[in-house]
Design an enzyme around this catalytic site. Structure first.
Site, mmCIF file in Angstrom:
data_model
loop_
_atom_site.group_PDB
_atom_site.id
_atom_site.type_symbol
_atom_site.label_atom_id
_atom_site.label_comp_id
_atom_site.label_asym_id
_atom_site.label_seq_id
_atom_site.Cartn_x
_atom_site.Cartn_y
_atom_site.Cartn_z
ATOM 1 N N HIS A 305 0.846 -1.189 0.000
ATOM 2 C CA HIS A 305 0.000 0.000 0.000
ATOM 3 C C HIS A 305 0.879 1.235 0.000
ATOM 4 O O HIS A 305 1.914 1.261 0.651
ATOM 5 C CB HIS A 305 -0.917 0.012 1.237
ATOM 6 C CG HIS A 305 -2.080 0.923 1.074
ATOM 7 N ND1 HIS A 305 -1.991 2.269 1.334
ATOM 8 C CD2 HIS A 305 -3.339 0.697 0.641
ATOM 9 C CE1 HIS A 305 -3.167 2.828 1.076
ATOM 10 N NE2 HIS A 305 -4.003 1.896 0.658
ATOM 11 N N ASP A 362 -7.895 -5.484 0.092
ATOM 12 C CA ASP A 362 -8.382 -6.378 -0.960
ATOM 13 C C ASP A 362 -7.964 -7.838 -0.785
ATOM 14 O O ASP A 362 -8.425 -8.697 -1.525
ATOM 15 C CB ASP A 362 -7.874 -5.890 -2.330
ATOM 16 C CG ASP A 362 -8.448 -4.536 -2.693
ATOM 17 O OD1 ASP A 362 -9.652 -4.340 -2.459
ATOM 18 O OD2 ASP A 362 -7.698 -3.679 -3.191
HETATM 19 N N1 CMC Z 1 4.222 -7.744 -4.795
HETATM 20 C C1 CMC Z 1 5.575 -7.687 -4.983
HETATM 21 N N2 CMC Z 1 6.303 -6.572 -4.837
HETATM 22 C C2 CMC Z 1 5.659 -5.455 -4.490
HETATM 23 C C3 CMC Z 1 4.271 -5.424 -4.276
HETATM 24 C C4 CMC Z 1 3.547 -6.630 -4.447
HETATM 25 N N3 CMC Z 1 2.213 -6.658 -4.252
HETATM 26 N N4 CMC Z 1 3.883 -4.174 -3.939
HETATM 27 C C5 CMC Z 1 4.996 -3.433 -3.950
HETATM 28 N N5 CMC Z 1 6.081 -4.200 -4.274
HETATM 29 C C6 CMC Z 1 7.480 -3.766 -4.325
HETATM 30 C C7 CMC Z 1 7.783 -2.968 -5.577
HETATM 31 O O1 CMC Z 1 8.215 -3.793 -6.630
HETATM 32 C C8 CMC Z 1 8.838 -2.030 -5.090
HETATM 33 O O2 CMC Z 1 10.034 -2.744 -4.996
HETATM 34 P P1 CMC Z 1 11.463 -2.003 -5.264
HETATM 35 O O3 CMC Z 1 11.606 -0.989 -4.157
HETATM 36 O O4 CMC Z 1 12.466 -3.097 -5.201
HETATM 37 O O5 CMC Z 1 11.365 -1.369 -6.626
HETATM 38 C C9 CMC Z 1 8.409 -1.709 -3.656
HETATM 39 O O6 CMC Z 1 7.671 -2.859 -3.234
HETATM 40 C C10 CMC Z 1 7.531 -0.468 -3.530
HETATM 41 O O7 CMC Z 1 6.412 -0.638 -4.382
HETATM 42 P P2 CMC Z 1 5.798 0.506 -5.274
HETATM 43 O O8 CMC Z 1 5.106 -0.113 -6.438
HETATM 44 O O9 CMC Z 1 6.815 1.550 -5.563
HETATM 45 O O10 CMC Z 1 4.743 1.119 -4.246
HETATM 46 P P3 CMC Z 1 3.513 2.021 -4.593
HETATM 47 O O11 CMC Z 1 3.200 2.764 -3.366
HETATM 48 O O12 CMC Z 1 3.761 2.828 -5.827
HETATM 49 O O13 CMC Z 1 2.354 0.967 -4.957
HETATM 50 C C11 CMC Z 1 0.601 -0.594 -4.719
HETATM 51 C C12 CMC Z 1 1.390 0.548 -4.073
HETATM 52 C C13 CMC Z 1 -0.609 -0.897 -3.875
HETATM 53 C C14 CMC Z 1 0.111 -0.150 -6.114
HETATM 54 C C15 CMC Z 1 1.524 -1.843 -4.847
HETATM 55 O O14 CMC Z 1 1.907 -2.263 -3.563
HETATM 56 C C16 CMC Z 1 0.864 -2.983 -5.603
HETATM 57 O O15 CMC Z 1 0.925 -3.023 -6.835
HETATM 58 N N6 CMC Z 1 0.165 -3.941 -4.884
HETATM 59 C C17 CMC Z 1 -0.564 -4.982 -5.536
HETATM 60 C C18 CMC Z 1 -1.918 -4.459 -6.017
HETATM 61 C C19 CMC Z 1 -2.865 -4.228 -4.853
HETATM 62 O O16 CMC Z 1 -3.030 -5.053 -3.975
HETATM 63 N N7 CMC Z 1 -3.575 -3.055 -4.901
HETATM 64 C C20 CMC Z 1 -4.551 -2.691 -3.892
HETATM 65 C C21 CMC Z 1 -4.116 -1.517 -3.061
HETATM 66 S S1 CMC Z 1 -5.083 -1.262 -1.580
HETATM 67 C C22 CMC Z 1 -6.673 -0.826 -2.049
HETATM 68 C C23 CMC Z 1 -6.790 0.228 -3.063
HETATM 69 O O17 CMC Z 1 -6.092 1.246 -3.082
HETATM 70 O O18 CMC Z 1 -7.635 0.053 -3.919
#
Ligand code: CMC
Length: 427
Positions: A305, A362
């Site tokens: 998140h 989720d």
């Molecule tokens: N699985 C594997 N690696 C992950 C995941 C994941 N679910 N989420 C983040 N990471 C890694 C990412 O690759 C990055 O690694 P590095 O620092 O080595 O490059 C690090 O963690 C930070 O991630 P980010 O993508 O820069 O973080 P963000 O704040 O931009 O994204 C997120 C947040 C929710 C989009 C992301 O965690 C994600 O894609 N999660 C899976 C989809 C998900 O469950 N979404 C629902 C979010 S909660 C409800 C809502 O908002 O609707």
């Protein structure tokens, strides 16, 4: 609080620091471009507050979520979805008389115009429910020209109530069309969740009484999804509203924004992922390895998140509810066991620990929706149903703010330098 001081070239620049009601504070850089010609570059707005909001407080480090000051745990346990919708809209918990009036007005607007049925019937039976919901929400505006002026507080209030009242009917009717069953009209004697369940799952040939456990769990899930500050879809709603588009158009934009798998679409994606794991026969170590592999697009859906870096308080409540609801319904779902094992393996892995990746809202919600009988591709629609009062509250807050401006971010141009047009035969 002292001003923030920045050094740029040989000038010291000062900017005021604005304090929030909790421990938050923000540097107001509105004068930055005027003073320096610089803009800020902040991918995904990770450090940017567009404005001030008095609706929802989130502390991602401590896992705190409050609507209008009330802890989510208390609201989830004690409140009703319509009471929370009122709280989000008007800022205070309603008195008994206020709640009665609000519930009465919502139930009086649950019907759709008969000709709206043709809209559902124009979609292929395979259409995704989020696509239909966004279209139907947009179409609603054409039926209520009296509720389109974003500056008329009374018509905005009426439009808000109509939306909250009619969305369950739109969702249920689009489902009924898809499964070739007759449309079920709302029953205004029922509470919001029970009425929705009845429109979804009853058929005119039989008596239907919504299961208490299911109705209560749905009420709680809707509350947990009701608002979440400046997330992707709420920001979309505010952005569209900032140009003074009407409420229905702005909410339709929010529904589209929610549909993506990184946002609300993740609840569908989690279930599909769990099914895929079972189908592939992969062990959990392989799954985790794939999630960590930067060459592999696979991510652990329902994990991570932008704001929560400790735990998501909604996920904690939903996990407990998933166990209770399934036990109470006598459902033994191997996907719940798989999800719990996956969580355990991920939380003991350095990659997830270092990046502070925890289950989000989720991760477990789909398991409950599945036990309730909802098809997987309707999970995100349920998220939208819950988020609706939050979107509306966010929109109304922005439109009622005399300091609000049209959202118009700057950019850092990185394209070609100026060049002369070349005639097509000379290229
Ligand atoms: N699985 C594997 N690696 C992950 C995941 C994941 N679910 N989420 C983040 N990471 C890694 C990412 O690759 C990055 O690694 P590095 O620092 O080595 O490059 C690090 O963690 C930070 O991630 P980010 O993508 O820069 O973080 P963000 O704040 O931009 O994204 C997120 C947040 C929710 C989009 C992301 O965690 C994600 O894609 N999660 C899976 C989809 C998900 O469950 N979404 C629902 C979010 S909660 C409800 C809502 O908002 O609707």
């Amino acid at each position: 609080m002292a001003d923030a001081r920045f050094l740029y070239e040989d000038h010291e620049l000062t900017f005021p620091v604005v304090e929030g009601t909790e421990s938050d504070a923000a540097v107001d850089i509105s004068a930055l471009r005027g003073k320096t010609g610089l803009v800020t570059l902040d991918r995904g707005f990770a450090n940017t507050a567009e404005g001030q909001s008095a609706i929802t407080y989130i502390n991602g480090e401590e896992g705190i979520l409050r609507y209008r000051g009330y802890p989510i745990e208390q609201l989830a346990e004690k409140s009703s979805f319509l009471e929370v919708a009122y709280l989000l809209q008007y800022g205070e918990l309603p008195t008994k008389a206020e709640l009665d009036e609000y519930e009465e007005s919502i139930t009086r607007h649950t019907l759709l115009r008969e000709d709206v049925k043709h809209l559902f019937e124009a979609f292929p039976h395979t259409a995704h429910p989020m696509q239909i919901l966004a279209s139907a929400t947009s179409a609603l505006a054409t039926y209520y020209p009296d509720a389109l002026d974003p500056m008329d507080r009374e018509s905005v209030d009426l439009g808000s109530r109509r939306l909250i009242a009619k969305t369950p009917t739109m969702v249920a009717w689009s489902y009924k069309y898809r499964v070739h069953q007759p449309y079920v009209y709302p029953d205004n004697n029922l509470d919001y969740a029970s009425n929705f369940l009845r429109m979804m799952f009853s058929v005119p040939a039989e008596e239907y009484l919504a299961d208490r456990v299911i109705a209560q769990a749905l009420n709680m899930l809707l509350i947990l999804h009701a608002d979440h500050g400046q997330n992707c879809s709420s920001s979309a709603v505010r952005l569209v509203g900032s140009g003074h588009a009407n409420l229905f158009s702005s909410i339709a934009a929010g529904i589209h924004a929610l549909s993506g798998p990184l946002h609300g679409g993740a609840n569908q994606a989690v279930l599909e992922m769990l099914h895929q794991i079972v189908k592939s026969g992969d062990d959990l170590d392989t799954v985790i390895k794939r999630a960590k592999d930067k060459e592999d697009p696979f991510r652990l859906m329902g994990f991570g998140h932008r704001v929560y870096k400790n735990f998501d308080p909604r996920a904690r409540i939903i996990k407990k509810a998933a166990e209770e609801v399934l036990t109470s319904l006598g459902v033994d779902d191997p996907l719940l066991d798989l999800a719990m094992q996956l969580e355990e393996v991920a939380l003991s892995d350095d990659y997830f620990v270092e990046r502070k990746l925890y289950p989000n809202v989720d991760f477990y919600s789909g398991i409950i929706y599945r036990a309730m009988g909802f098809p997987t591709d309707m999970f995100t629609v349920l998220f939208a149903l819950g988020r609706l009062p939050g979107w509306i509250a966010q929109w109304r807050e922005l439109l009622g703010d005399p300091a609000a401006k049209i959202f118009r971010p700057r950019q850092l141009y990185s394209g070609a330098d100026t060049r002369d047009y070349v005639a097509i035969d000379d290229r």
